[in-house]
Motif scaffolding. Sequence first.
Motif, PDB file in Angstrom:
ATOM      1  N   VAL A   1     -81.607   9.329 -92.541  1.00  0.00           N
ATOM      2  CA  VAL A   1     -81.361   7.947 -92.940  1.00  0.00           C
ATOM      3  C   VAL A   1     -79.859   7.667 -93.009  1.00  0.00           C
ATOM      4  CG1 VAL A   1     -81.626   6.286 -94.824  1.00  0.00           C
ATOM      5  CG2 VAL A   1     -83.554   7.729 -94.161  1.00  0.00           C
ATOM      6  N   LEU A   2     -79.101   8.581 -93.580  1.00  0.00           N
ATOM      7  CA  LEU A   2     -77.646   8.397 -93.661  1.00  0.00           C
ATOM      8  C   LEU A   2     -77.012   8.370 -92.280  1.00  0.00           C
ATOM      9  CD1 LEU A   2     -76.945  10.728 -96.707  1.00  0.00           C
ATOM     10  CD2 LEU A   2     -76.723   8.236 -96.675  1.00  0.00           C
ATOM     11  N   ASN A   3     -77.491   9.205 -91.380  1.00  0.00           N
ATOM     12  CA  ASN A   3     -76.963   9.186 -90.010  1.00  0.00           C
ATOM     13  C   ASN A   3     -77.217   7.837 -89.356  1.00  0.00           C
ATOM     14  OD1 ASN A   3     -75.938  11.768 -90.082  1.00  0.00           O
ATOM     15  ND2 ASN A   3     -77.639  12.702 -88.966  1.00  0.00           N
TER      16      ASN A   3
ATOM     17  N   THR B   1     -85.790   1.051-100.727  1.00  0.00           N
ATOM     18  CA  THR B   1     -85.452   2.268-101.463  1.00  0.00           C
ATOM     19  C   THR B   1     -84.018   2.737-101.219  1.00  0.00           C
ATOM     20  OG1 THR B   1     -86.311   3.679 -99.671  1.00  0.00           O
ATOM     21  CG2 THR B   1     -87.837   3.114-101.468  1.00  0.00           C
ATOM     22  N   PHE B   2     -83.355   2.176-100.210  1.00  0.00           N
ATOM     23  CA  PHE B   2     -82.032   2.650 -99.795  1.00  0.00           C
ATOM     24  C   PHE B   2     -81.243   1.475 -99.245  1.00  0.00           C
ATOM     25  CE2 PHE B   2     -79.258   3.840 -96.304  1.00  0.00           C
ATOM     26  CZ  PHE B   2     -78.597   4.985 -96.723  1.00  0.00           C
ATOM     27  N   LEU B   3     -79.984   1.363 -99.659  1.00  0.00           N
ATOM     28  CA  LEU B   3     -79.083   0.331 -99.145  1.00  0.00           C
ATOM     29  C   LEU B   3     -77.699   0.939 -99.023  1.00  0.00           C
ATOM     30  CD1 LEU B   3     -78.392  -2.716 -98.512  1.00  0.00           C
ATOM     31  CD2 LEU B   3     -77.865  -2.920-100.966  1.00  0.00           C
TER      32      LEU B   3
ATOM     33  N   ILE C   1     -83.196  -0.033 -91.107  1.00  0.00           N
ATOM     34  CA  ILE C   1     -83.232   1.276 -90.468  1.00  0.00           C
ATOM     35  C   ILE C   1     -84.657   1.566 -90.007  1.00  0.00           C
ATOM     36  CG2 ILE C   1     -82.980   3.759 -90.877  1.00  0.00           C
ATOM     37  CD1 ILE C   1     -80.760   3.017 -92.883  1.00  0.00           C
ATOM     38  N   ALA C   2     -84.776   1.991 -88.749  1.00  0.00           N
ATOM     39  CA  ALA C   2     -86.098   2.261 -88.175  1.00  0.00           C
ATOM     40  C   ALA C   2     -86.288   3.738 -87.888  1.00  0.00           C
ATOM     41  CB  ALA C   2     -86.279   1.450 -86.896  1.00  0.00           C
ATOM     42  N   ALA C   3     -85.605   4.596 -88.628  1.00  0.00           N
ATOM     43  CA  ALA C   3     -85.708   6.035 -88.394  1.00  0.00           C
ATOM     44  C   ALA C   3     -87.127   6.530 -88.652  1.00  0.00           C
ATOM     45  CB  ALA C   3     -84.725   6.780 -89.288  1.00  0.00           C
TER      46      ALA C   3
END
Length: 210
Positions: free
Chosen positions: A119-121, A140-142, A170-172
């Motif tokens: 996700v960070l990548n 859950t993440f921004l 993000i579509a990971a």
Amino acid sequence: MAWTLLIPLKPLSRAKSRLSGAADGTPLPRLALAFAQDTVQAALACEPVRNVVVVTDDPQAGRALAALGARIVPDEPADGLNAALSHGADAVRSADSGAALAALNADLPALRPEELHRVLNAASRYSRAFLPDAAEIGTTFLSAAPGAALEPAFGGRSRARHRASGAREIAARGVESVRQDVDTPADLRAALTLGVGEFTSALLAGRAVC
């Protein structure tokens, strides 16, 4: 890119009321703390994460999470989740104006470091990015790259608000553990299916989950 993660945590006495009765009498404050401990421990084990900052006024949670290696910032605004995150972001960037920031929910007991790494990548390609929760409604993440404001809009239908704010979704793939926050008994069962961390696992050992 090295990241500082911001994790907001309300006082344990007010946490996870929707899980009442879900775990065979387990006190909700203990459950909320175990979730946060597993979240922080997994985040600190993620290679691109330089620091984890927990914004909380709960002294028990502060001590427990500091023992894992988190930095504790008092929730001075005491005005909800988004105010806490903005305060945490200001605290980090007052010392390091070029910090890359990411806000992460405190209730991700199944979090896997390698999935957070993905996700960070993905987030590193954008000025601001977010990950929707498993219900496809919340967040859950921004993230905010150096020079970008975080602009948190968590709570309720935050997926739509973050998208409308210009953050990229993000579509990971293969990041289910980063999306599976726990607010309801069904969420808890889903997290247990993914496999929760050592603190939640130890707390729930031998207990029935409704």
